[in-house]
Design an enzyme around this catalytic site. Structure first.
Site, short mmCIF file in Angstrom:
data_model
loop_
_atom_site.label_atom_id
_atom_site.label_comp_id
_atom_site.label_asym_id
_atom_site.label_seq_id
_atom_site.Cartn_x
_atom_site.Cartn_y
_atom_site.Cartn_z
CB CYS A 124 -0.91 0.02 1.22
SG CYS A 124 -2.36 -1.02 1.03
CE LYS A 169 7.68 5.28 13.52
NZ LYS A 169 7.44 6.04 12.27
CB VAL A 170 7.57 0.30 17.96
CG1 VAL A 170 6.86 -1.04 17.85
CG2 VAL A 170 7.95 0.59 19.40
CB SER A 171 9.73 -1.41 12.88
OG SER A 171 9.54 -2.07 11.64
#
Length: 425
Positions: A124, A169-171
């Site tokens: 997307c 960063k949360v991924s």
């Protein structure tokens, strides 16, 4: 170009909807099947475009894939995968460019074969979703990664090495990739600030059944490398985003839907926010019943954030509900950039929405009116369908092929509960 025509009949949706297995769980698990020389059997697999694309990727590498797909969307589907004859390290560029989850093959291929070539992944178009965090972590584990335009080649001499990795960063994707990379690595890998979404935990459960040694302690995940992983059977968890979408369909139309095959624990972080806008949630042994409590939908201030907070994948659908809520609602999008494209389309229906940076302000109105719309991505397509259910007259949603990437037989499920939706190609 795919089109969806929604005729609003102003009827509340009433009935039962079966919730399928999670798209965001099955794709990384399919990638993890690359670890085993034995057969893998997955149950409760959704019949989605992305699942078929991932199947084609596995086949292109030499795997045998058998999708036992029942024609009845109410039945469960099974996927059989055998990666014992993998003979190719080149991931199809054509398919990978269309499927973001293809990047999850990087870790398993590198761990098992020491080499993999691919392209930057597709999926997307909802703003920046850089893969730098994946690459930096793999390099820290000893991988050599070369990038030439859109092409990526990763190699390693011997095994990847266990390391302590802290994500800035949360991924979700990076957490999944490094978990998989570490399962056959030498030594212990620790991931700090890891994502702990249910889909990540389902991947971990699958890997542990295969023989991986993984421990989860809040946002710290520890993986001790093993020599090999085995084949297994596994049932995919319910799709909490699909469940949340249909829950909003009940709320928007002032109906009552029983969501079968899902429990409150599966969608608790979603249900909590839905209750703030006026949802009633009833628990049953085989599912949950969602309806609207009393009167109009209530306004709310909701922020998307990593689990266990409200998921970004539910934000577009929630905006559709807020468009007809009483009062002014605010949505803060803190996960993805540029995820308000659906707001422009909702405005065509009459919605009163203003956008400033990562904040959307929605002034609820009494009713929407049908229009000609253009879908931009998977979740916005679902959001436009929800809004169209209560828009006066007819609404046409163009470019709607995105929907089949994440929802199996959505029009059939909604029509069985009273909607009037027609799909044309």
């Amino acid at each position: 170009m795919h089109k969806i025509l929604v005729r609003s009949n102003h009827k509340p949706l009433i009935g039962k909807i079966k919730i399928n297995g999670s798209k965001n769980a099955v794709l990384p698990i399919m990638a993890a099947s690359l670890f085993s020389n034995s057969s893998i059997t997955l149950h409760n697999v959704p019949d989605l475009i992305d699942v078929h694309l991932m199947s084609e990727l596995l086949k292109s590498l030499g795997a045998e894939v058998n999708f036992i797909c029942n024609k009845d969307y109410k039945a469960n589907h099974t996927l059989e995968i055998d990666c014992s004859n993998i003979n190719n390290h080149l991931i199809s560029h054509e398919i990978a460019s269309r499927l973001r989850a293809s990047f999850l093959m990087l870790g398993p291929m590198l761990s098992r074969f020491g080499r993999v070539s691919t392209v930057f992944p597709g999926g997307c178009n909802i703003g920046k979703r850089p893969v730098d965090i994946h690459i930096k972590a793999l390099e820290a584990m000893g991988a050599k990664i070369e990038i030439d335009s859109c092409n990526i080649t990763a190699t390693t001499k011997g095994k990847l090495q266990g390391k302590e990795i802290t994500f800035e960063k949360v991924s979700v994707g990076a957490t999944e990739n490094i978990i998989m990379s570490a399962t056959l690595a030498e030594g212990v890998t620790t991931i700090n600030n890891a994502a702990t979404e249910p889909e990540v935990l389902d991947l971990i459960e699958f890997l542990k059944i295969m023989g991986a040694n993984i421990e989860v302690n809040n946002t710290k995940i520890t993986i001790e490398g093993v020599e090999a992983l085995n084949g297994c059977e596994h049932k995919i968890i319910p799709d909490r985003i699909e469940a949340g979408t249909y829950a909003l369909a009940a709320i928007i139309t002032d109906g009552e839907l029983k969501l079968e095959g899902v429990s409150l624990s599966d969608i608790e972080c979603i249900a909590n926010e839905l209750k703030t806008i006026g949802a009633r949630v009833e628990l049953h042994d085989d599912g949950i019943i969602i309806s609207r409590k009393n009167g109009s939908i209530k306004s709310a201030h909701v922020a998307t954030n990593p689990y266990p907070n409200f998921p970004s994948d539910m934000q577009p659908q929630l905006m559709s509900a807020m468009s007809i809520a009483g009062g002014i609602s605010i949505i803060e999008e803190n996960v993805f950039e540029s995820r308000f494209a659906h707001a422009n389309e909702l405005r065509k229906l009459g919605a009163n929405i203003s956008i400033e940076k990562n904040k959307a302000t929605i002034s609820g109105i009494k009713s929407l009116s049908g229009a000609n719309l253009h879908a931009n991505d998977l979740r916005s397509t679902a959001a436009l369908i929800l809004a169209s259910l209560v828009a006066k007259g007819e609404t046409t949603i163009n470019n709607s092929h995105h929907l089949w990437r994440g929802y199996e037989a959505m029009h059939e499920k909604l029509n069985s509960c009273g909607a009037d939706i027609f799909v044309s190609s």
